[in-house]
Scaffold this motif. Structure first.
Motif, PDB file in Angstrom:
ATOM      1  N   LEU A 299     -20.149  -0.832 -19.236  1.00  0.00           N
ATOM      2  CA  LEU A 299     -19.763  -2.249 -19.311  1.00  0.00           C
ATOM      3  C   LEU A 299     -18.967  -2.525 -20.579  1.00  0.00           C
ATOM      4  O   LEU A 299     -18.038  -3.350 -20.573  1.00  0.00           O
ATOM      5  CB  LEU A 299     -21.008  -3.129 -19.246  1.00  0.00           C
ATOM      6  CG  LEU A 299     -20.756  -4.619 -19.078  1.00  0.00           C
ATOM      7  CD1 LEU A 299     -19.922  -4.889 -17.824  1.00  0.00           C
ATOM      8  CD2 LEU A 299     -22.076  -5.403 -18.998  1.00  0.00           C
ATOM      9  N   LEU A 300     -19.301  -1.852 -21.644  1.00  0.00           N
ATOM     10  CA  LEU A 300     -18.536  -2.029 -22.884  1.00  0.00           C
ATOM     11  C   LEU A 300     -17.101  -1.534 -22.690  1.00  0.00           C
ATOM     12  O   LEU A 300     -16.143  -2.141 -23.199  1.00  0.00           O
ATOM     13  CB  LEU A 300     -19.219  -1.265 -24.017  1.00  0.00           C
ATOM     14  CG  LEU A 300     -18.693  -1.533 -25.434  1.00  0.00           C
ATOM     15  CD1 LEU A 300     -18.864  -3.013 -25.805  1.00  0.00           C
ATOM     16  CD2 LEU A 300     -19.407  -0.659 -26.455  1.00  0.00           C
ATOM     17  N   ILE A 302     -15.442  -1.601 -19.856  1.00  0.00           N
ATOM     18  CA  ILE A 302     -14.763  -2.644 -19.071  1.00  0.00           C
ATOM     19  C   ILE A 302     -14.335  -3.790 -19.989  1.00  0.00           C
ATOM     20  O   ILE A 302     -13.231  -4.346 -19.842  1.00  0.00           O
ATOM     21  CB  ILE A 302     -15.695  -3.139 -17.957  1.00  0.00           C
ATOM     22  CG1 ILE A 302     -15.964  -2.017 -16.961  1.00  0.00           C
ATOM     23  CG2 ILE A 302     -15.082  -4.339 -17.237  1.00  0.00           C
ATOM     24  CD1 ILE A 302     -16.996  -2.355 -15.914  1.00  0.00           C
ATOM     25  N   PHE A 303     -15.201  -4.140 -20.950  1.00  0.00           N
ATOM     26  CA  PHE A 303     -14.856  -5.204 -21.908  1.00  0.00           C
ATOM     27  C   PHE A 303     -13.597  -4.834 -22.688  1.00  0.00           C
ATOM     28  O   PHE A 303     -12.672  -5.640 -22.824  1.00  0.00           O
ATOM     29  CB  PHE A 303     -16.044  -5.422 -22.861  1.00  0.00           C
ATOM     30  CG  PHE A 303     -15.700  -6.251 -24.069  1.00  0.00           C
ATOM     31  CD1 PHE A 303     -15.627  -7.642 -23.989  1.00  0.00           C
ATOM     32  CD2 PHE A 303     -15.428  -5.646 -25.290  1.00  0.00           C
ATOM     33  CE1 PHE A 303     -15.298  -8.400 -25.100  1.00  0.00           C
ATOM     34  CE2 PHE A 303     -15.095  -6.401 -26.401  1.00  0.00           C
ATOM     35  CZ  PHE A 303     -15.027  -7.784 -26.313  1.00  0.00           C
ATOM     36  N   TYR A 304     -13.553  -3.614 -23.201  1.00  0.00           N
ATOM     37  CA  TYR A 304     -12.393  -3.200 -23.996  1.00  0.00           C
ATOM     38  C   TYR A 304     -11.124  -3.111 -23.146  1.00  0.00           C
ATOM     39  O   TYR A 304     -10.036  -3.472 -23.604  1.00  0.00           O
ATOM     40  CB  TYR A 304     -12.674  -1.846 -24.654  1.00  0.00           C
ATOM     41  CG  TYR A 304     -13.547  -1.937 -25.881  1.00  0.00           C
ATOM     42  CD1 TYR A 304     -13.216  -2.768 -26.938  1.00  0.00           C
ATOM     43  CD2 TYR A 304     -14.707  -1.168 -25.989  1.00  0.00           C
ATOM     44  CE1 TYR A 304     -14.024  -2.855 -28.074  1.00  0.00           C
ATOM     45  CE2 TYR A 304     -15.512  -1.245 -27.120  1.00  0.00           C
ATOM     46  CZ  TYR A 304     -15.173  -2.093 -28.158  1.00  0.00           C
ATOM     47  OH  TYR A 304     -15.960  -2.176 -29.263  1.00  0.00           O
ATOM     48  N   GLU A 305     -11.255  -2.645 -21.930  1.00  0.00           N
ATOM     49  CA  GLU A 305     -10.062  -2.430 -21.097  1.00  0.00           C
ATOM     50  C   GLU A 305      -9.525  -3.727 -20.510  1.00  0.00           C
ATOM     51  O   GLU A 305      -8.312  -3.976 -20.537  1.00  0.00           O
ATOM     52  CB  GLU A 305     -10.383  -1.457 -19.964  1.00  0.00           C
ATOM     53  CG  GLU A 305      -9.147  -1.088 -19.129  1.00  0.00           C
ATOM     54  CD  GLU A 305      -9.447  -0.005 -18.124  1.00  0.00           C
ATOM     55  OE1 GLU A 305      -8.678   0.957 -18.055  1.00  0.00           O
ATOM     56  OE2 GLU A 305     -10.459  -0.126 -17.404  1.00  0.00           O
ATOM     57  N   ARG A 315     -11.418   4.050 -22.945  1.00  0.00           N
ATOM     58  CA  ARG A 315     -11.567   5.416 -22.430  1.00  0.00           C
ATOM     59  C   ARG A 315     -12.707   6.141 -23.123  1.00  0.00           C
ATOM     60  O   ARG A 315     -13.462   6.881 -22.494  1.00  0.00           O
ATOM     61  CB  ARG A 315     -10.268   6.173 -22.611  1.00  0.00           C
ATOM     62  CG  ARG A 315     -10.397   7.633 -22.180  1.00  0.00           C
ATOM     63  CD  ARG A 315      -9.109   8.411 -22.348  1.00  0.00           C
ATOM     64  NE  ARG A 315      -8.146   8.077 -21.311  1.00  0.00           N
ATOM     65  CZ  ARG A 315      -7.052   8.788 -21.076  1.00  0.00           C
ATOM     66  NH1 ARG A 315      -6.788   9.861 -21.816  1.00  0.00           N
ATOM     67  NH2 ARG A 315      -6.205   8.440 -20.136  1.00  0.00           N
ATOM     68  N   GLN A 316     -12.853   5.917 -24.449  1.00  0.00           N
ATOM     69  CA  GLN A 316     -13.946   6.571 -25.161  1.00  0.00           C
ATOM     70  C   GLN A 316     -15.299   6.131 -24.612  1.00  0.00           C
ATOM     71  O   GLN A 316     -16.219   6.946 -24.453  1.00  0.00           O
ATOM     72  CB  GLN A 316     -13.846   6.249 -26.656  1.00  0.00           C
ATOM     73  CG  GLN A 316     -12.662   6.911 -27.346  1.00  0.00           C
ATOM     74  CD  GLN A 316     -12.506   6.446 -28.791  1.00  0.00           C
ATOM     75  OE1 GLN A 316     -13.125   5.457 -29.216  1.00  0.00           O
ATOM     76  NE2 GLN A 316     -11.668   7.146 -29.549  1.00  0.00           N
ATOM     77  N   CYS A 317     -15.415   4.833 -24.317  1.00  0.00           N
ATOM     78  CA  CYS A 317     -16.675   4.327 -23.761  1.00  0.00           C
ATOM     79  C   CYS A 317     -16.936   4.932 -22.384  1.00  0.00           C
ATOM     80  O   CYS A 317     -18.064   5.340 -22.077  1.00  0.00           O
ATOM     81  CB  CYS A 317     -16.624   2.804 -23.674  1.00  0.00           C
ATOM     82  SG  CYS A 317     -16.681   1.966 -25.275  1.00  0.00           S
ATOM     83  N   PHE A 318     -15.920   4.961 -21.562  1.00  0.00           N
ATOM     84  CA  PHE A 318     -16.097   5.523 -20.216  1.00  0.00           C
ATOM     85  C   PHE A 318     -16.454   7.004 -20.293  1.00  0.00           C
ATOM     86  O   PHE A 318     -17.311   7.484 -19.533  1.00  0.00           O
ATOM     87  CB  PHE A 318     -14.837   5.327 -19.386  1.00  0.00           C
ATOM     88  CG  PHE A 318     -14.540   3.895 -19.043  1.00  0.00           C
ATOM     89  CD1 PHE A 318     -15.557   3.035 -18.682  1.00  0.00           C
ATOM     90  CD2 PHE A 318     -13.245   3.396 -19.086  1.00  0.00           C
ATOM     91  CE1 PHE A 318     -15.288   1.708 -18.359  1.00  0.00           C
ATOM     92  CE2 PHE A 318     -12.972   2.077 -18.771  1.00  0.00           C
ATOM     93  CZ  PHE A 318     -13.991   1.230 -18.409  1.00  0.00           C
ATOM     94  N   GLN A 319     -15.787   7.727 -21.173  1.00  0.00           N
ATOM     95  CA  GLN A 319     -16.084   9.144 -21.309  1.00  0.00           C
ATOM     96  C   GLN A 319     -17.523   9.365 -21.775  1.00  0.00           C
ATOM     97  O   GLN A 319     -18.225  10.245 -21.274  1.00  0.00           O
ATOM     98  CB  GLN A 319     -15.106   9.795 -22.294  1.00  0.00           C
ATOM     99  CG  GLN A 319     -13.702   9.979 -21.725  1.00  0.00           C
ATOM    100  CD  GLN A 319     -12.745  10.569 -22.737  1.00  0.00           C
ATOM    101  OE1 GLN A 319     -12.971  10.468 -23.940  1.00  0.00           O
ATOM    102  NE2 GLN A 319     -11.666  11.160 -22.254  1.00  0.00           N
ATOM    103  N   LYS A 320     -17.966   8.524 -22.753  1.00  0.00           N
ATOM    104  CA  LYS A 320     -19.340   8.647 -23.242  1.00  0.00           C
ATOM    105  C   LYS A 320     -20.339   8.348 -22.126  1.00  0.00           C
ATOM    106  O   LYS A 320     -21.331   9.083 -21.947  1.00  0.00           O
ATOM    107  CB  LYS A 320     -19.542   7.678 -24.403  1.00  0.00           C
ATOM    108  CG  LYS A 320     -20.932   7.735 -25.034  1.00  0.00           C
ATOM    109  CD  LYS A 320     -21.157   9.052 -25.741  1.00  0.00           C
ATOM    110  CE  LYS A 320     -22.481   9.048 -26.490  1.00  0.00           C
ATOM    111  NZ  LYS A 320     -22.764  10.338 -27.153  1.00  0.00           N
TER     112      LYS A 320
END
Length: 1147
Positions: A299-300, A302-305, A315-320
């Protein structure tokens, strides 16, 4: 979904006395069960430690060993318990505890296997002791069902739910079962029922924040975010959410994340979601509480993107998130889309495959939750890019099983089918995407024109050009300047034109080529530098050279304007040294105004095609491979000009085009020496120029591609031209074995057979080649028609069957459309038309041939031209005679005789034998025409001269002698009758078994009452009547003359005549002729019936009796029914009608 910590441990479920367990470990330390208990109580998942003085480890940590002051790690505990289970392999309790420990480690597969084995042991012990072991079995079932919730979810949910329900039947308030069913229902999106079960579990323990938080989350997922948010905030203060403990930190992070989700959906405005004190702060708090909590990172991201526009952090959040849990499908999808946009398909494949392997994308049977299809779709796209089309088909089908309304998966499936050559399946997939069945609504996003375009491509591959063209045009209505679609439409039109030529629809092919030129004109307005454009333009123009009858439809002005569009005309002169065709050739309309028979249009068509190919070369200057192909295409266009202009007999221009073609192919080979087709083309060009170079080129082509049927056939043709029949036969045989359906290989074998003197075998080969070939093949039609004509000349009986003439006539008819200037084969077609009785069409063709031959003779004054002119005039006169145009026939025949009147044998216009036949035909035609004009005085000299010439020419057909003698005898005087009789005697010495000669001489002897001649002729007739090879018509002629001779010899005694007829019946009782004559002479009804029955038994396929003879035999009985049958069998003959009239009068 909640974690495993929401459930009680197996020790708690078993409710075992801890002191008893400690004593067992103390008294039996070396037992396997003691080792399992030691590891279990030391692991920290039980409420009670191994030692009474040890601290509570239920919230994490490990114990110290009992005998050593060292800590036991999780690995040590697992090793100890595993060893203990091996020793206590028959203990259900040991398996129950190990399964519970596996469950705590989230080793769900091992937990499932261990508990299933424990259940089997418990059932075995129950059989042995008759004790239920209910608590042990409940603990095992509870552990198994809990593990099944998480193992291969959601596939095992039905089994887990069934186990929990079976426990609840006995223990309605069994908390783990209530929680388990609630979690399963939550996963299946049955939130109302899930809340019901979780609330029941909560009533058992109101202070359990884990269960309460899960129930609140179900309320939020059910749409009541406000209530869910308030309850989740309350449970943050519960002791289970104590961040100082590991389990509490996990639960607290999960609850903070869920609070953030509720805030996210309660106020979906952009400002609220961008507020860093809103959901953003909750997500950060969740990550701070548990850095390994994956959903918060999703969700974080999605917030950044979407709201902070920080793609890097997103991308870093999604990868994590995806690294922590492959179940984070949203994060995986965002990652896959991001990598796909960058073209990193290998990473897309890894991400999608990991999601598929997680087992989270499929819903459980009966679940309302929809499956996720995008991982399979993404895998399909990746596999298409790798050209692994069979794998991509499987992937797209898997995606469609999950989401049957996925429009783009249908498109991907259709494209995969198309690329793998399964065009019918591709058409079904695209049609389903565009026009789904009733009740199905496709989930479309974006434009759908690509699907129509791909469907049109499929139709084009299937040869359904009408549907393909309609599809391309419908796409261009939406996107008028879509270059790829426009080029596809242009190529489809050209392919349709070529297919029409191959199938014989020449008019439609020209229409399609004209439309292709119109489309090309439109494309050139916005993209005139495309190689494929000018290649297609050249092909479209070349269509007119294959259908030269339609040259008048060539759009000269449109092509001229197209070639001038957006191009410096001087660039056409860059390659003018090749063939002399440059910018000056653009002035086409001026030359077409003074056309003579379409020849100048043909020149313009060929030059325009060459110019288009030269422009294609200019359009691909930076691409070496395209340059090679462009030079190759230009080479064939130059060679096409060479072939089409052979009939012009302009040696200079022919040499120019042939040499230009040679240079083009050499240039193509320089650019791409490994192309087998380039070497094959060079071999074709040099076949007549340099046989050694041709052989080297063709062998080189076969070295590169041994299964090249064209190269083998061309090599055979080369050997054939060098008179090496054995090598030619071997090459053609190899070509046939490579592709048995290649027609030119059979033509080559036919020519070899012809040169070896086997004309019948050659005809078989040519016939087979004609049946295999397409309508575009000129050589096949020419060889087949010529060989068939030669066969019909050698076998007069075959020429009487009109079915043998239909196919060669059809071939020549097509040939006249493709090459209207091919005079020899046009003349051959006229001869076939004459033979089938279509004299009007033959006259039209021969008139055109005479005009062309006359023009050629006036230009060249050669003997060959004069010979063609004389033969055409002779054949024209004969056809005019057949149509009763006697005066015109006389005029044309006399003209032909005048053309052949040359006393100088050294300058004969044709071979002596052929000249004699042609003169005889002309004289016969002139004589018969005068005869039918009632000008017998003018006819007699022609007949007399013709009959005299037959004495010195052995090649004259005896039928001609019969015709001449018959006319002279019937209409001439004593001198003419003597000449006719002498000619018959002379002819009989050569052809003693010729029915016409013998019967005619016998008839003359009867009329002259010449008994000596009748006696001599009767012996010959008696020999002929026993000849079984005679046709019924010829046998009837023999019998008639014998009857007449018998009647003369008996001086009117009818008995003698009847005896003669009976003799003929005895000689051939199976033939109807003798019975018919007997019935006619004696009036015997029985003989007439036998004549009818024997005639019926001699019709095809048993015999060769035709309808006329059968009708005559049937009507001869005198019966009314037989008379009617005779009329039906041959209504154009009078015998049946006459018998019918007599029968009606008699009745």
């Amino acid at each position: 979904m909640a974690s495993r910590a929401d459930f009680d441990s197996a020790h708690d479920l078993l409710d075992l006395d801890i002191s008893t367990l400690r004593q067992f470990v103390e008294f039996f330390p070396n037992e396997g069960l003691a080792k399992v208990l030691t590891g279990y109580l030391s692991s920290g998942i039980s409420k009670y430690p191994l030692s009474p003085d040890a601290p509570d480890l239920s919230e994490g940590g490990v114990a110290l060993a009992a005998d050593q002051n060292v800590a036991l790690s999780q690995e040590d505990c697992l090793v100890m318990m595993t060893e203990g289970v091996i020793e206590a392999k028959d203990s259900p309790l040991a398996h129950c505890l190990l399964g519970d420990y596996y469950l705590s480690l989230e080793e769900y597969e091992s937990a499932v296997e261990t508990t299933r084995k424990g259940l089997k042991l418990a059932a075995s012990n129950t059989k042995k002791t008759d004790l239920p072991f209910q608590r042990t079995r409940d603990a095992l079932n509870g552990t198994l069902a809990t593990a099944l919730i998480y193992y291969q979810t959601p596939r095992n949910h039905p089994e887990a739910k069934q186990i929990f329900k079976s426990i609840l039947k006995r223990k309605p308030q069994f908390t783990p079962a209530l929680i388990g069913i609630g979690l399963i229902l939550e996963e299946e999106e049955e939130y109302a029922e899930a809340i019901s079960f979780l609330e029941q579990a909560l009533e058992q323990d109101r202070k359990n924040g884990r269960i309460g938080a899960e129930a609140a989350w179900c309320q939020a997922l059910g749409g009541d975010y406000q209530t869910g948010l308030e309850r989740l905030q309350e449970y943050l203060d519960y002791p289970q959410m104590d961040a100082s403990k590991p389990r509490g930190r996990e639960l607290r992070a999960q609850t903070l994340y869920r609070i953030g989700v509720c805030q996210w959906y309660l106020n979906p405005s952009k400002a609220a979601r961008k507020d860093r004190k809103g959901p953003y702060s909750m997500l950060l708090a969740a990550i701070k509480a548990n850095p390994n909590f994956a959903p918060a990172y999703t969700l974080l991201g999605i917030f950044y993107e979407d709201y902070n526009k920080d793609r890097k952090r997103a991308r870093q959040c999604f990868q994590k998130a995806f690294e922590l849990s492959p179940s984070e499908i949203v994060a995986a999808e965002r990652l896959a889309r991001s990598f796909a946009d960058q073209g990193e398909w290998d990473i897309v494949e890894v991400v999608s495959q990991r999601v598929v392997d997680s087992g989270k994308i499929r819903s459980a049977p009966g679940s309302k939750k929809k499956g996720v299809s995008w991982p399979f779709s993404a895998l399909g796209v990746v596999q298409m890019n790798k050209q692994e089309y069979q794998k991509s088909i499987v992937s797209f089908l898997s995606a469609l099983r999950i989401s049957p309304d996925d429009y783009h998966s249908y498109v991907g499936l259709g494209e995969s089918y198309h690329n793998s050559g399964r065009y019918n399946s591709a058409a079904r997939a695209f049609n389903h995407a565009e026009t789904p069945p009733d009740g199905v609504v496709m989930n479309k996003s974006g434009e759908s024109w690509f699907t129509k375009y791909m469907l049109a491509n499929v139709h084009r591959e299937l040869g359904e050009f009408v549907e393909a063209i309609e599809g391309y045009e419908s796409v261009l209505e939406e996107r008028p300047k879509e270059f790829g679609v426009s080029i596809a439409l242009l190529q489809a039109l050209v392919e349709k034109a070529w297919r029409c030529i191959q199938t014989g629809f020449f008019g439609e092919s020209v229409d399609s080529a004209s439309k292709a030129i119109e489309v090309a004109t439109g494309i050139s307005e916005y993209k005139s530098d495309a190689f494929n454009l000018w290649k297609a333009v050249s092909d479209a123009i070349s269509i007119f050279t294959w259908v030269q009858e339609k040259l008048a439809k060539f759009p000269v002005d449109a092509v001229e304007q197209l070639l001038r569009t957006d191009f410096q005309h001087q660039r056409y002169d860059e390659h003018r040294d090749l063939d002399g065709v440059g910018s000056a050739a653009l002035k086409m309309s001026a030359g077409s105004q003074h056309d003579h028979g379409g020849k100048s249009i043909l020149h313009n068509v060929l030059r325009a095609s060459i110019l288009a190919q030269k422009r294609a070369i200019v359009s691909c200057e930076g691409d070496v491979h395209a340059q090679a192909v462009a030079w190759y295409n230009l080479g064939w266009t130059e060679y096409r000009a060479h072939v089409c202009l052979e009939q012009e007999q302009e040696e200079t221009e022919l040499t120019t085009f042939l040499r230009a073609s040679l240079r083009c192919f050499k240039r193509a080979i320089e650019l791409e020496a490994g192309n087998a087709e380039f070497w094959n083309s060079l071999g074709v060009i040099t076949t007549t120029l340099n046989p050694k170079v041709a052989q080297h080129a063709l062998v080189r082509s076969l070295h590169l591609n041994e299964r090249n049927v064209h190269a083998w056939t061309n090599l055979g043709a080369l050997y054939l031209l060098q008179n090496d029949m054995e090598l030619a036969h071997e090459a053609f045989r190899r070509s046939q074995s490579t592709d048995p359906d290649y027609a030119l290989a059979w033509v080559g074998e036919g020519i070899v057979a012809l040169l070896w003197g086997s004309t019948s075998e050659a005809l078989v080969h040519f016939t087979h080649a004609f049946e295999l070939s397409e309508s575009s093949s000129l050589l096949t039609k020419r060889q087949y028609a010529t060989s068939t004509f030669d066969h019909l000349l050698a076998s007069p009986s075959a020429s009487n069957n009109i079915t043998h003439l239909i196919q060669p006539l059809f071939a020549l008819h097509q040939l006249s459309f493709q090459t209207p200037f091919d005079i020899p084969h046009k003349h051959l077609a006229a001869l076939f038309l004459e033979r089938v009785g279509n004299n009007e069409a033959a006259i039209k063709g021969l008139t055109s041939i005479c005009e062309s031959a006359e023009q050629e003779y006036e230009t060249s004054e050669s003997n060959a031209a004069l010979s063609r002119f004389a033969m055409a005039k002779t054949d024209l006169a004969r056809n005019l005679l057949a149509t009763h145009e006697y005066e015109s026939a006389v005029s044309e025949a006399e003209t032909a005789l005048d053309l052949m009147a040359n006393d100088d044998e050294s300058e004969a216009i044709m071979p002596e034998q052929q000249l004699a036949k042609t003169k005889l035909s002309a004289r016969l035609t002139a004589g018969l025409a005068h005869y039918y004009l009632d000008d017998l005085d003018a006819a007699i000299p022609y007949f007399r001269t013709s009959l005299t010439e037959t004495q010195t020419n052995e090649s004259i057909n005896p039928d001609v002698i019969c015709t001449l003698a018959e006319v002279l005898w019937a209409k001439g005087g004593t001198q003419e009758k003597d000449i006719a009789r002498e000619q018959l005697f002379t002819a009989i010495e050569k052809w003693g078994q010729h029915v016409g000669l013998v019967t005619l001489l016998g008839a003359m002897a009867v009329l002259d009452e010449d008994s000596d001649t009748m006696t001599a002729v009767k012996n010959d007739l008696d020999a002929l009547r026993t000849n079984t090879s005679l046709s019924p018509a010829n046998l009837a002629r023999v019998e008639k003359v014998l009857d007449a001779i018998a009647l003369f010899a008996s001086r009117g005694d009818e008995g003698q005549v009847l005896n003669e007829i009976r003799e003929s019946v005895m000689l051939a009782p199976w033939k109807h002729g003798g019975w018919g004559n007997l019935a006619e002479a004696s009036g015997d009804g029985f003989a007439a019936v036998l004549a009818r029955e024997t005639a019926r038994r001699n019709v095809p396929p048993v015999g060769g009796l035709d309808a006329v003879e059968l009708a005559r035999a049937v009507a001869g009985t005198g019966g009314l029914a037989d008379a009617q049958r005779g009329v039906v069998l041959a209504p154009w003959r009078g015998e049946g009608w006459g018998a019918l009239g007599e029968s009606l009068v008699a009745s």
